[in-house]
Design a protein around this motif. Sequence first.
Motif, PDB file in Angstrom:
ATOM      1  N   THR A  98       0.953  -1.066  -0.024  1.00 53.63           N
ATOM      2  CA  THR A  98      -0.118  -0.014  -0.061  1.00 53.63           C
ATOM      3  C   THR A  98       1.128   1.263  -0.109  1.00 53.63           C
ATOM      4  OG1 THR A  98      -0.113   0.142   2.300  1.00 53.63           O
ATOM      5  CG2 THR A  98      -1.671  -1.267   1.028  1.00 53.63           C
ATOM      6  N   PRO A 154       2.665   4.444  -1.259  1.00 55.07           N
ATOM      7  CA  PRO A 154       2.085   5.326  -2.130  1.00 55.07           C
ATOM      8  C   PRO A 154       3.030   5.307  -3.596  1.00 55.07           C
ATOM      9  CG  PRO A 154       2.297   6.486  -0.114  1.00 55.07           C
ATOM     10  CD  PRO A 154       3.011   5.340   0.031  1.00 55.07           C
ATOM     11  N   ARG A 155       2.246   5.025  -4.680  1.00 49.99           N
ATOM     12  CA  ARG A 155       2.912   4.881  -5.967  1.00 49.99           C
ATOM     13  C   ARG A 155       3.449   6.362  -6.491  1.00 49.99           C
ATOM     14  NH1 ARG A 155       4.550   0.071  -6.610  1.00 49.99           N
ATOM     15  NH2 ARG A 155       3.287  -1.528  -5.720  1.00 49.99           N
ATOM     16  N   GLU A 156       2.688   7.374  -6.054  1.00 50.75           N
ATOM     17  CA  GLU A 156       2.965   8.756  -6.450  1.00 50.75           C
ATOM     18  C   GLU A 156       4.567   9.182  -6.129  1.00 50.75           C
ATOM     19  OE1 GLU A 156       0.316   8.100  -4.859  1.00 50.75           O
ATOM     20  OE2 GLU A 156      -1.306   8.288  -6.247  1.00 50.75           O
ATOM     21  N   LYS A 196      -2.726   7.372  10.586  1.00 49.42           N
ATOM     22  CA  LYS A 196      -2.574   7.609   9.149  1.00 49.42           C
ATOM     23  C   LYS A 196      -2.173   8.648   8.758  1.00 49.42           C
ATOM     24  CE  LYS A 196      -4.170   6.265   4.653  1.00 49.42           C
ATOM     25  NZ  LYS A 196      -5.341   5.757   3.757  1.00 49.42           N
TER      26      LYS A 196
END
Length: 296
Positions: free
Chosen positions: A184, A186-188, A296
């Motif tokens: 999970t 963050p791909r950004e 989070k």
Amino acid sequence: MPDTLLADRSPAQAAPRGRGLPARLRPGSVLVLGLTVLAALAVLAPFLLVVLNAFKSPADYSTHGALAWPQHLDLGPVRTYLEIVDFPRALLNSVVISSLVAAGGVLLSLLAAYAIGIGRIRMRTGVLAILLLATMIPQEALIYPLFYLAQATGTLNTIWSVTIIFIVLQGAFGTYLLSGVLGTFPRELLEAARVDGADRWRILWSIVTPVLRPTRSVLMVFFFIWTWNEFYIPVVLLSDQSAQTIPIALATLRGQHTVDMTVVNAGSFLSLVPTIVFFLIFQRTLSNGVTAGAVK
């Protein structure tokens, strides 16, 4: 005049009964406090019982029992334990093995989880299933191949046999845990690093590793504690006294027919002191790790 003012007050303005009490004196708070104290006493009772009998003479223990207060402070059981067991050597072995396993297990988990969670290798689900299965296999099913493997590699009766085995076992659990976290990620953030020219190793050490610092810290603490308390595999692979850990050294106090409970309690007390010191040192690490995982 005061009676008129009291009569003019509406029921909504009247203070509810019990609301004027301090928060810590309200019935609910007192009940929670009482239950907390009882739970703390239940947790501390075994440790207090060990301390109570660690400084009690064998005659006093036989006469008055384990629950009685010592008639006088007796350091004889502690001296006897230190004469029977090479405690400094066992303590050093436990610290070295647990530290190496904690560091090596976290490093192995991080590298493998990075490949599975972010690299997205093929058959990712199958690999995670195998790792989960490896953590569920009982140690009794692994002891024979591990014994012959240590014997074949010449690491039997050395701390390296236990260290390597537990690095792999703890690494399997850590990989399964961190893979879910990195899945999970963050791909950004990863794409921005690639645009800036960062390769995979740079992304791992400069971006992923700092973000996972709370999780890695908690995992390292747990690996240390779990390895410190391990008994079955070390007692089979470390029969030499020079390589024994604290739990194994404590088990050697039990004779074939008799056992001196005061000496056993003294050894248990000396064995618990390092773990308590370790917990006090890394208590903030555990609390910060749990808090970081909850927010989070």
